[in-house]
Design an enzyme around this catalytic site. Sequence first.
Site, PDB file in Angstrom:
ATOM      1  N   GLN A   1       4.967  57.318 -43.994  1.00 17.11           N
ATOM      2  CA  GLN A   1       3.742  57.860 -44.449  1.00 17.11           C
ATOM      3  C   GLN A   1       3.647  58.841 -45.654  1.00 17.11           C
ATOM      4  O   GLN A   1       2.722  59.041 -46.321  1.00 17.11           O
ATOM      5  CB  GLN A   1       2.950  58.334 -43.162  1.00 17.11           C
ATOM      6  CG  GLN A   1       2.628  57.743 -41.936  1.00 17.11           C
ATOM      7  CD  GLN A   1       3.748  57.341 -41.018  1.00 17.11           C
ATOM      8  OE1 GLN A   1       4.864  57.605 -41.265  1.00 17.11           O
ATOM      9  NE2 GLN A   1       3.280  57.066 -39.782  1.00 17.11           N
TER      10      GLN A   1
ATOM     11  N   ASN B   1       4.567  66.199 -33.199  1.00 17.88           N
ATOM     12  CA  ASN B   1       3.966  65.772 -34.611  1.00 17.88           C
ATOM     13  C   ASN B   1       5.161  64.460 -35.084  1.00 17.88           C
ATOM     14  O   ASN B   1       6.033  64.009 -34.060  1.00 17.88           O
ATOM     15  CB  ASN B   1       4.198  66.601 -35.649  1.00 17.88           C
ATOM     16  CG  ASN B   1       3.392  66.238 -36.857  1.00 17.88           C
ATOM     17  OD1 ASN B   1       2.386  65.727 -36.801  1.00 17.88           O
ATOM     18  ND2 ASN B   1       4.209  66.466 -37.974  1.00 17.88           N
ATOM     19  N   LYS B   2       4.755  63.928 -36.131  1.00 20.35           N
ATOM     20  CA  LYS B   2       5.728  62.773 -36.398  1.00 20.35           C
ATOM     21  C   LYS B   2       7.231  62.740 -36.358  1.00 20.35           C
ATOM     22  O   LYS B   2       7.581  63.938 -36.705  1.00 20.35           O
ATOM     23  CB  LYS B   2       5.435  62.486 -37.891  1.00 20.35           C
ATOM     24  CG  LYS B   2       6.105  61.175 -38.502  1.00 20.35           C
ATOM     25  CD  LYS B   2       5.914  60.013 -37.979  1.00 20.35           C
ATOM     26  CE  LYS B   2       4.799  59.530 -37.532  1.00 20.35           C
ATOM     27  NZ  LYS B   2       4.683  58.376 -36.436  1.00 20.35           N
TER      28      LYS B   2
ATOM     29  N   ARG C   1      -2.812  54.116 -28.504  1.00 17.76           N
ATOM     30  CA  ARG C   1      -1.878  55.212 -29.083  1.00 17.76           C
ATOM     31  C   ARG C   1      -1.703  56.391 -28.117  1.00 17.76           C
ATOM     32  O   ARG C   1      -2.928  56.943 -27.970  1.00 17.76           O
ATOM     33  CB  ARG C   1      -2.158  55.471 -30.443  1.00 17.76           C
ATOM     34  CG  ARG C   1      -2.233  54.461 -31.397  1.00 17.76           C
ATOM     35  CD  ARG C   1      -1.582  54.765 -32.993  1.00 17.76           C
ATOM     36  NE  ARG C   1      -0.305  55.418 -32.903  1.00 17.76           N
ATOM     37  CZ  ARG C   1       0.204  55.919 -34.045  1.00 17.76           C
ATOM     38  NH1 ARG C   1      -0.813  56.403 -35.028  1.00 17.76           N
ATOM     39  NH2 ARG C   1       1.245  56.468 -34.093  1.00 17.76           N
TER      40      ARG C   1
ATOM     41  N   ASP D   1      -0.093  66.164 -33.690  1.00 20.19           N
ATOM     42  CA  ASP D   1      -0.771  65.250 -33.208  1.00 20.19           C
ATOM     43  C   ASP D   1      -1.344  65.618 -31.548  1.00 20.19           C
ATOM     44  O   ASP D   1      -2.169  65.407 -31.075  1.00 20.19           O
ATOM     45  CB  ASP D   1       0.129  63.999 -32.649  1.00 20.19           C
ATOM     46  CG  ASP D   1       0.204  63.031 -34.094  1.00 20.19           C
ATOM     47  OD1 ASP D   1       0.801  63.445 -34.787  1.00 20.19           O
ATOM     48  OD2 ASP D   1      -0.627  62.453 -34.039  1.00 20.19           O
TER      49      ASP D   1
ATOM     50  N   GLY E   1      -3.278  58.866 -37.946  1.00 17.70           N
ATOM     51  CA  GLY E   1      -3.345  60.235 -37.989  1.00 17.70           C
ATOM     52  C   GLY E   1      -4.410  60.787 -36.985  1.00 17.70           C
ATOM     53  O   GLY E   1      -5.352  60.090 -36.816  1.00 17.70           O
ATOM     54  N   ALA E   2      -3.868  61.979 -36.598  1.00 12.39           N
ATOM     55  CA  ALA E   2      -4.582  62.265 -35.096  1.00 12.39           C
ATOM     56  C   ALA E   2      -6.155  62.409 -35.313  1.00 12.39           C
ATOM     57  O   ALA E   2      -7.000  61.577 -34.370  1.00 12.39           O
ATOM     58  CB  ALA E   2      -4.010  63.390 -34.580  1.00 12.39           C
TER      59      ALA E   2
HETATM   60  O1  MRU Z   1       1.863  57.683 -36.459  1.00  8.85           O
HETATM   61  P1  MRU Z   1       0.761  58.230 -37.353  1.00  8.85           P
HETATM   62  O2  MRU Z   1       0.852  58.146 -38.932  1.00  8.85           O
HETATM   63  O3  MRU Z   1      -0.518  58.368 -36.868  1.00  8.85           O
HETATM   64  O4  MRU Z   1       1.276  59.908 -37.203  1.00  8.85           O
HETATM   65  C1  MRU Z   1       0.503  60.937 -37.901  1.00  8.85           C
HETATM   66  C2  MRU Z   1       1.203  62.316 -37.914  1.00  8.85           C
HETATM   67  O5  MRU Z   1       2.068  62.581 -37.035  1.00  8.85           O
HETATM   68  C3  MRU Z   1       0.232  63.175 -38.372  1.00  8.85           C
HETATM   69  O6  MRU Z   1       1.300  64.570 -39.118  1.00  8.85           O
HETATM   70  C4  MRU Z   1      -0.590  63.989 -37.294  1.00  8.85           C
HETATM   71  O7  MRU Z   1      -1.422  62.858 -37.013  1.00  8.85           O
HETATM   72  C5  MRU Z   1      -1.222  64.937 -37.936  1.00  8.85           C
HETATM   73  S1  MRU Z   1      -2.867  64.404 -38.937  1.00  8.85           S
HETATM   74  C6  MRU Z   1      -3.617  65.487 -39.754  1.00  8.85           C
END
Ligand code: MRU
Length: 353
Positions: free
Chosen positions: A202, A253-254, A97, A243, A55-56
Amino acid sequence: MKEQTGIHSSLRTVEWKNNTVIMIDQTKLPNKLEYVKFKDYRKVADAIKELVIRGAPAIGVAGAFGLALASLQSKAKTKEKLLEDLEKARKVLFETRPTAVNLAWGLEKIMQIANKGNDVSEIKNLVVETAKKMAVEDVEINMKMGKFGSELFVNNDTIMTHCNAGALATVGYGTALGVIRATKDSGKSIKVIATETRPVMQGSRLTVFELKHDGIDVSLIPDTAVGYSMANKLVSKVIVGADRILRTGHVYNKIGTYQVALMAKQHNIPFYVAAPLSTFDLKSRPEDVIIEQRKSSEVTGVAGKKTAPDDINVINPAFDMTPPELISGIITESGIAKPPFEESIQKLFESRL
Ligand code: MRU
């Protein structure tokens, strides 16, 4: 090696205690709520890479705590040598990352503060205290975002969300799920539809776990049921996290977010993004953004069980880009940006000065 702790009293994703970084091991959720602790910044880097923490905003703060550990680990006797050690650690943490901009933001903030210190002991103190402050501020920012965002939602809304942009993706409270929490706390009755979010799940492992824990009405759907849910009027609004957001309003985003946004446009369903200002990258253009590609085993199996033949080619991008024309609003701690985003995003940053 990850060390286990006996601390189960708080649901904080990441925290600093007794010169140690403690985090929830999110790879174990929802089956086990397990905490791990680290005293070596390299282990924090591994944890970020392996999605122990993800999560960012959460990895932004984890990166800052990583540098705090690096400062304590350093045997440097001079300011110059300590800054050199911190720079080395910054590189290791940064390379874990590439897409979420909060990581670079958190590391940069700590390096700037370190450079302001006059001697070794002052730098160490500044770095640790700043990282701790960033963790506290993360929760405050999410709560502000929640207040602004809750005004966009009405009684009886059913809100779809993708991935996990909750307490588990931040230090606490969450961005998209923070807005959902604040909406519920404002007295409105709402329901949530969470996508499972293949391949790392997730949505099913984390979002559903979190919302159930807080008593929020949530239904889990397979990613493939987004169109069905919208076409059958099961969804009134969508909210996701981010992100990285560019000055033009392009949202990273994801993986799968783009599909959800396109589908929402087709069905005239408002599509909102909630993210702190630390998620904005005002310098890059879409062609500059590196999309993280993850290992093929995430796609060729589920929960350690093989679901695809051996030796097949896999494409496994962790994120995608949603263009601004699919987005109804971007909720931040400084207010809500509405289209046209180039103007409204600039105004949000100016209003902060
Ligand atoms: O690969 P991840 O689980 O780190 O990806 C997370 C996401 O894409 C979230 O939607 C994003 O980081 C926003 S978190 C507040």
